[in-house]
Design an enzyme around this catalytic site. Structure first.
Site, PDB file in Angstrom:
ATOM      1  N   ASP A  34       8.541   8.286  16.600  1.00 60.10           N
ATOM      2  CA  ASP A  34       8.855   9.013  15.416  1.00 60.10           C
ATOM      3  C   ASP A  34       9.741  10.238  15.842  1.00 60.10           C
ATOM      4  O   ASP A  34      10.456  10.581  14.965  1.00 60.10           O
ATOM      5  CB  ASP A  34       7.346   9.563  14.844  1.00 60.10           C
ATOM      6  CG  ASP A  34       6.610   8.313  14.299  1.00 60.10           C
ATOM      7  OD1 ASP A  34       7.303   7.364  14.043  1.00 60.10           O
ATOM      8  OD2 ASP A  34       5.643   8.549  13.999  1.00 60.10           O
ATOM      9  N   TYR A  37      13.336   9.339  15.903  1.00 58.20           N
ATOM     10  CA  TYR A  37      13.865   9.112  14.588  1.00 58.20           C
ATOM     11  C   TYR A  37      14.150  10.497  14.043  1.00 58.20           C
ATOM     12  O   TYR A  37      15.073  10.543  13.465  1.00 58.20           O
ATOM     13  CB  TYR A  37      12.802   8.196  13.900  1.00 58.20           C
ATOM     14  CG  TYR A  37      13.137   7.865  12.444  1.00 58.20           C
ATOM     15  CD1 TYR A  37      13.904   6.898  12.069  1.00 58.20           C
ATOM     16  CD2 TYR A  37      12.917   8.836  11.435  1.00 58.20           C
ATOM     17  CE1 TYR A  37      14.517   6.568  10.657  1.00 58.20           C
ATOM     18  CE2 TYR A  37      13.312   8.630   9.897  1.00 58.20           C
ATOM     19  CZ  TYR A  37      14.120   7.672   9.808  1.00 58.20           C
ATOM     20  OH  TYR A  37      14.362   7.348   8.451  1.00 58.20           O
ATOM     21  N   SER A  83      10.166  -6.260 -24.834  1.00 58.36           N
ATOM     22  CA  SER A  83       8.941  -6.601 -24.583  1.00 58.36           C
ATOM     23  C   SER A  83       8.474  -7.973 -24.275  1.00 58.36           C
ATOM     24  O   SER A  83       9.242  -8.838 -25.017  1.00 58.36           O
ATOM     25  CB  SER A  83       7.930  -5.783 -25.601  1.00 58.36           C
ATOM     26  OG  SER A  83       8.286  -4.485 -25.472  1.00 58.36           O
ATOM     27  N   LEU A  84       7.379  -8.274 -24.051  1.00 57.13           N
ATOM     28  CA  LEU A  84       6.947  -9.648 -23.935  1.00 57.13           C
ATOM     29  C   LEU A  84       5.886 -10.063 -24.937  1.00 57.13           C
ATOM     30  O   LEU A  84       4.808  -9.143 -25.077  1.00 57.13           O
ATOM     31  CB  LEU A  84       6.608 -10.102 -22.539  1.00 57.13           C
ATOM     32  CG  LEU A  84       7.661 -10.246 -21.653  1.00 57.13           C
ATOM     33  CD1 LEU A  84       6.884 -10.667 -20.168  1.00 57.13           C
ATOM     34  CD2 LEU A  84       8.630 -10.981 -21.821  1.00 57.13           C
ATOM     35  N   GLU A 117       4.946 -15.209 -12.312  1.00 60.62           N
ATOM     36  CA  GLU A 117       5.034 -14.071 -11.578  1.00 60.62           C
ATOM     37  C   GLU A 117       3.753 -13.182 -11.655  1.00 60.62           C
ATOM     38  O   GLU A 117       3.403 -13.311 -13.059  1.00 60.62           O
ATOM     39  CB  GLU A 117       6.371 -13.359 -11.892  1.00 60.62           C
ATOM     40  CG  GLU A 117       7.755 -13.962 -11.896  1.00 60.62           C
ATOM     41  CD  GLU A 117       8.762 -13.477 -12.681  1.00 60.62           C
ATOM     42  OE1 GLU A 117       8.707 -12.258 -13.005  1.00 60.62           O
ATOM     43  OE2 GLU A 117       9.913 -13.967 -12.857  1.00 60.62           O
ATOM     44  N   LYS A 119       2.090 -10.268 -13.008  1.00 56.78           N
ATOM     45  CA  LYS A 119       2.338  -8.891 -13.695  1.00 56.78           C
ATOM     46  C   LYS A 119       1.981  -7.622 -13.342  1.00 56.78           C
ATOM     47  O   LYS A 119       1.035  -7.397 -13.373  1.00 56.78           O
ATOM     48  CB  LYS A 119       1.852  -9.178 -15.195  1.00 56.78           C
ATOM     49  CG  LYS A 119       2.293  -8.241 -16.247  1.00 56.78           C
ATOM     50  CD  LYS A 119       1.805  -8.530 -17.488  1.00 56.78           C
ATOM     51  CE  LYS A 119       2.230  -7.364 -18.649  1.00 56.78           C
ATOM     52  NZ  LYS A 119       1.980  -6.165 -18.303  1.00 56.78           N
ATOM     53  N   ASP A 121       1.246  -3.788 -12.664  1.00 56.97           N
ATOM     54  CA  ASP A 121       0.695  -2.720 -13.587  1.00 56.97           C
ATOM     55  C   ASP A 121       1.465  -1.572 -13.316  1.00 56.97           C
ATOM     56  O   ASP A 121       0.715  -0.836 -12.482  1.00 56.97           O
ATOM     57  CB  ASP A 121      -0.787  -2.636 -13.656  1.00 56.97           C
ATOM     58  CG  ASP A 121      -1.201  -1.772 -14.735  1.00 56.97           C
ATOM     59  OD1 ASP A 121      -0.456  -1.683 -15.825  1.00 56.97           O
ATOM     60  OD2 ASP A 121      -2.311  -1.280 -14.639  1.00 56.97           O
ATOM     61  N   TYR A 229      12.358  -8.235 -10.811  1.00 58.24           N
ATOM     62  CA  TYR A 229      11.992  -9.727 -11.552  1.00 58.24           C
ATOM     63  C   TYR A 229      13.146 -10.185 -12.424  1.00 58.24           C
ATOM     64  O   TYR A 229      12.822 -11.257 -12.985  1.00 58.24           O
ATOM     65  CB  TYR A 229      10.592  -9.316 -12.225  1.00 58.24           C
ATOM     66  CG  TYR A 229      10.642  -8.209 -13.387  1.00 58.24           C
ATOM     67  CD1 TYR A 229      11.463  -8.350 -14.416  1.00 58.24           C
ATOM     68  CD2 TYR A 229      10.165  -6.835 -13.077  1.00 58.24           C
ATOM     69  CE1 TYR A 229      11.313  -7.360 -15.534  1.00 58.24           C
ATOM     70  CE2 TYR A 229      10.105  -5.818 -14.135  1.00 58.24           C
ATOM     71  CZ  TYR A 229      10.690  -6.254 -15.461  1.00 58.24           C
ATOM     72  OH  TYR A 229      10.901  -5.284 -16.284  1.00 58.24           O
ATOM     73  N   LYS A 293       7.954 -17.600 -17.477  1.00 56.04           N
ATOM     74  CA  LYS A 293       9.356 -17.790 -17.947  1.00 56.04           C
ATOM     75  C   LYS A 293       9.926 -18.955 -17.739  1.00 56.04           C
ATOM     76  O   LYS A 293       9.740 -19.850 -16.874  1.00 56.04           O
ATOM     77  CB  LYS A 293      10.186 -16.570 -17.126  1.00 56.04           C
ATOM     78  CG  LYS A 293       9.626 -15.280 -17.148  1.00 56.04           C
ATOM     79  CD  LYS A 293      10.540 -14.387 -16.257  1.00 56.04           C
ATOM     80  CE  LYS A 293      10.222 -12.985 -16.236  1.00 56.04           C
ATOM     81  NZ  LYS A 293      10.855 -12.144 -15.334  1.00 56.04           N
ATOM     82  N   LYS A 317      -2.215 -12.236 -20.131  1.00 52.29           N
ATOM     83  CA  LYS A 317      -2.959 -11.066 -19.574  1.00 52.29           C
ATOM     84  C   LYS A 317      -4.473 -11.263 -19.114  1.00 52.29           C
ATOM     85  O   LYS A 317      -4.917 -12.597 -19.740  1.00 52.29           O
ATOM     86  CB  LYS A 317      -3.319 -10.114 -20.867  1.00 52.29           C
ATOM     87  CG  LYS A 317      -1.965  -9.537 -21.351  1.00 52.29           C
ATOM     88  CD  LYS A 317      -1.244  -8.797 -20.294  1.00 52.29           C
ATOM     89  CE  LYS A 317      -1.809  -7.418 -20.163  1.00 52.29           C
ATOM     90  NZ  LYS A 317      -1.729  -6.550 -21.160  1.00 52.29           N
ATOM     91  N   CYS A 411     -25.692  22.068  -0.702  1.00 53.41           N
ATOM     92  CA  CYS A 411     -25.166  20.505  -0.504  1.00 53.41           C
ATOM     93  C   CYS A 411     -26.433  19.911  -0.625  1.00 53.41           C
ATOM     94  O   CYS A 411     -27.732  20.006  -0.210  1.00 53.41           O
ATOM     95  CB  CYS A 411     -24.809  20.377   0.705  1.00 53.41           C
ATOM     96  SG  CYS A 411     -24.209  18.770   1.393  1.00 53.41           S
ATOM     97  N   CYS A 414     -27.417  18.266   3.013  1.00 54.54           N
ATOM     98  CA  CYS A 414     -27.903  18.986   4.284  1.00 54.54           C
ATOM     99  C   CYS A 414     -28.539  20.305   3.798  1.00 54.54           C
ATOM    100  O   CYS A 414     -28.921  21.279   4.380  1.00 54.54           O
ATOM    101  CB  CYS A 414     -26.633  19.239   4.975  1.00 54.54           C
ATOM    102  SG  CYS A 414     -25.334  20.573   4.486  1.00 54.54           S
ATOM    103  N   CYS A 429     -18.988  21.214   0.531  1.00 59.31           N
ATOM    104  CA  CYS A 429     -19.863  21.486   1.466  1.00 59.31           C
ATOM    105  C   CYS A 429     -19.124  22.012   2.876  1.00 59.31           C
ATOM    106  O   CYS A 429     -18.356  21.159   3.024  1.00 59.31           O
ATOM    107  CB  CYS A 429     -20.959  20.381   1.733  1.00 59.31           C
ATOM    108  SG  CYS A 429     -21.781  20.746   3.412  1.00 59.31           S
ATOM    109  N   CYS A 434     -23.215  18.605   8.621  1.00 60.35           N
ATOM    110  CA  CYS A 434     -23.638  17.777   7.491  1.00 60.35           C
ATOM    111  C   CYS A 434     -23.637  16.278   7.504  1.00 60.35           C
ATOM    112  O   CYS A 434     -22.580  15.913   8.160  1.00 60.35           O
ATOM    113  CB  CYS A 434     -22.505  18.121   6.169  1.00 60.35           C
ATOM    114  SG  CYS A 434     -23.193  17.205   4.738  1.00 60.35           S
TER     115      CYS A 434
END
Length: 668
Positions: A34, A37, A83-84, A117, A119, A121, A229, A293, A317, A411, A414, A429, A434
């Site tokens: 890292d 890089y 839209s579908l 495919e 779907k 969200d 897609y 599709k 759905k 708490c 504890c 807390c 704890c």
């Protein structure tokens, strides 16, 4: 460095960084550390700052975000983003198949090829590539016009800024779904709650909120991804089917969901749907159904559209992840970082095939905003989290005996002090001992960047806790070898090694101990600053906010957190136990009023007499400060071979430049 050399180096660095990005993000096979890089990345950033006209349009630095916008411009889509039509039952799908065949004039026995495919969200977007370069990226909007979020989309590493082909098409418009994977979503929400910010209800809301940030630097910090897609307009490249398109674009660097399937006939569609239903909860991202599709584009064109949805596709759905139930109790729960969360204990209810009995209420402010009370009838939802969340209260079903849960004064685990920092919603807390926080605290304490107790991993820490051998981190130093022999599958040699590793950690640097204590907002870098400024844990524990904020890079929020930590009596007792056990950290060596107090050093190029970290420590021990970039405030630039742009900028600003020998001479 002149402009010609800079242009060559910028191109070279861009290609090298992109190579390492692909290895890291796509193949999980990094070739460099890292730190290496970061050095390449910083060099590219500096060159682009020095020669802004030479920055490439697909530079890797575009991923970190740019200038904040005042508002989003409007973008008209190349073709409407329709839209579908939705389906919810097996019959809805067989009816869709019948309509497709009827409209195309096919017999009922004909088998139609469909692409299935998951779907996603997430948030639908359009990417426009001109001659291989990402030119415009926009949200779906109303389907005809969306918002220009190009700069935000450029920060998503899964989106190529330049298509990976030597002969790019003149134009390629691709549609995709931007999403936030579940694990980062849960971590992101936890961080928001701990920072006093409201949690997102689900990954889709988090993705939408991230993508619509006017400041792309904020978007860059959020681990968004994308699956492509659909295709819009294209010139110089042709696809004859959905399966052809989805099989071709990964070669251009455009990601496609690995669970997409080409199937024959509606029975195979039904089978795919049921398979995805079974896999849904095991996926690393949220899906809410499948999209079906017609595969061949010629047939899609023949089928055409109706109003605002195509006849050749349907979204099937999944059953809703919501259910109605009653909150039987609200119980405060302490998380691993001390944050206390109100959790609703529910009358058991099935939500999308899973019986649930608990739901997170996030925090008291959120609970008050939604007016959630014990005894309420509520709608719960499983979306993006293991523990469901309460979506809303059905206030019309209240009987008048519902009660609120007040913010706890102590708490619940504890009995220790509870704090709520001004401006934050989180209640926490702060007790170091704890039990609810102890596993994670001990893991952090023993970690490589903490006290570096070799071999003391999570499975051994869990056994220490299960056997009640420790009650806080200080108890580690009272363990005997026979204590470790109580572990499962523990040998004498291994027990001896663990005991030795714990004993060896007693003399770690002060900065490591400060970091290991797990003080909120105090990371490795801040711990080093504090160790250097105060010299001992005793001085740090008695420091005032004013004394703390006088330290470089320590602000009021960090100072308040440190004061709160050391004000806690339990924490002070544990620190006293550490001292009594012989934990005597070595302070960072730094001369008070050293010869370089107030001086800033920048180290650049290939150093041969010492590493950069060693050089920085040498300067800091004399009161100096090591910076990463050259500015008018820089006092010395120590340059090794191939120093590059930092050396050039130092000369332009008249900053004193030293080679390694001159730096060592300065140290005498």
């Amino acid at each position: 460095m002149d402009a010609t050399a800079a242009a060559h180096r910028i191109k070279e660095l861009s290609q090298e960084i992109e190579h390492h990005n692909r290895l890291y993000y796509e193949k999980d096979m990094p070739e460099i550390t890292d730190a290496e890089y970061d050095a390449l990345f910083r060099e590219l950033q500096q060159l682009e700052t020095d020669f802004p006209g030479l920055a490439l349009p697909d530079s890797p630095t575009r991923r970190v975000g740019g200038r904040a916008l005042e508002k989003f411009a409007q973008v008209r889509h190349s073709t409407p983003m329709l839209s579908l039509e939705n389906g919810f039952t097996d019959k809805d799908l067989t009816d869709f198949d019948d309509r497709v065949k009827r409209f195309l004039g096919l017999s009922s026995s004909t088998t139609v090829a469909y692409v299935c495919e998951p779907k996603m969200d997430g948030v639908a977007v359009e990417l426009v590539y001109e001659n291989g370069l990402l030119a415009i990226g926009s949200t779906r909007g109303d389907g005809v016009t969306g918002e220009d979020v190009t700069e935000n989309l450029k920060t998503i590493r899964a989106i190529p800024l330049r298509l990976k082909t030597a002969e790019p098409p003149a134009l390629l418009t691709v549609r995709g779904e931007v999403y936030l994977p579940l694990a980062p979503f849960q971590k992101f929400n936890q961080e928001r709650e701990e920072a006093g910010e409201p949690a997102f209800a689900n990954p889709r809301n988090a993705a939408a909120g991230s993508l619509r940030q006017l400041d792309s630097k904020i978007t860059a910090k959020r681990p968004l991804s994308i699956f492509c897609y659909a295709v819009g307009l294209c010139e110089g490249i042709e696809f004859d089917s959905q399966s052809h398109f989805l099989g071709s674009i990964p070669k251009l660097g455009l990601p496609v969901n690995e669970r997409i399937r080409l199937v024959n006939g509606i029975e195979e569609v039904l089978s795919y749907y049921r398979q995805m239903m079974e896999e849904r909860d095991d996926l690393p991202y949220e899906i809410d159904g499948v999209v079906v599709k017609v595969d061949q584009f010629a047939l899609q064109r023949e089928l055409g559209e109706k109003s605002r949805s195509p006849r050749w596709a349907i979204a099937w759905k999944f059953p809703p992840r919501q259910a109605t139930t009653v909150i039987e109790d609200i119980v405060p729960q302490v998380g691993r970082t001390g944050v206390i969360t109100p959790v609703a204990h529910l009358r058991r209810v099935e939500v999308s095939g899973v019986m649930v009995s608990r739901a997170t209420l996030h925090n008291w402010e959120e609970m008050e905003r939604k007016d959630i009370r014990k005894g309420d009838t509520v709608v719960v939802e499983r979306a993006g989290d293991v523990i469901p969340a309460v979506v809303k209260v059905l206030t019309e079903k209240r009987q008048g005996n519902e009660t609120m849960l007040p913010i706890p004064l102590t708490c619940p685990v504890c009995g220790g002090e509870v704090v709520r920092i001004e401006g934050e919603v989180a209640v926490r807390c702060v007790g170091l001992a704890c039990p609810a926080q102890l596993l994670e605290r001990v893991k952090h304490f023993a970690s490589r960047h903490g006290m570096d107790i070799d071999g003391l991993g999570e499975k051994y820490i869990e056994q220490l806790l299960d056997l009640k051998l420790i009650e806080d981190v200080a108890d580690l130093y009272t363990l005997a070898e026979e204590d470790f022999m109580k572990f499962e599958r523990m040998g004498t040699k291994l027990a001896e090694n663990l005991r030795t590793a714990i004993a060896n950690s007693k003399s770690r640097d002060l900065s490591r101990l400060i970091f290991a204590l797990g003080i909120r907002h105090v990371g490795e870098h801040t711990a080093k600053l504090l160790a250097s400024a105060f010299g001992s844990l005793e001085h740090l524990s008695n420091a005032t906010v004013e004394e703390l904020t006088s330290v470089r890079e320590v602000g009021p929020q960090v100072a308040d957190s440190i004061v709160d930590f050391f004000r806690n009596e339990e924490n002070r007792e544990i620190i006293a136990k550490l001292s009594a056990a012989g934990v005597n950290p070595k302070a960072e060596e730094k001369r008070v009023g050293g010869r370089f107090t107030g001086k800033t050093f920048v180290f650049t190029g290939a150093l041969t007499r010492f590493t950069r970290d060693e050089a920085k420590k040498m300067a800091e021990q004399e009161g100096g400060h090591a910076a990463g970039s050259v500015s008018k405030k820089t006092d010395y630039v120590v340059a090794g071979a191939d120093a590059g742009s930092k050396l050039e900028k130092a000369r332009q600003l008249g900053v004193t430049v030293l080679d390694e020998e001159e730096f060592l001479e300065l140290m005498k």
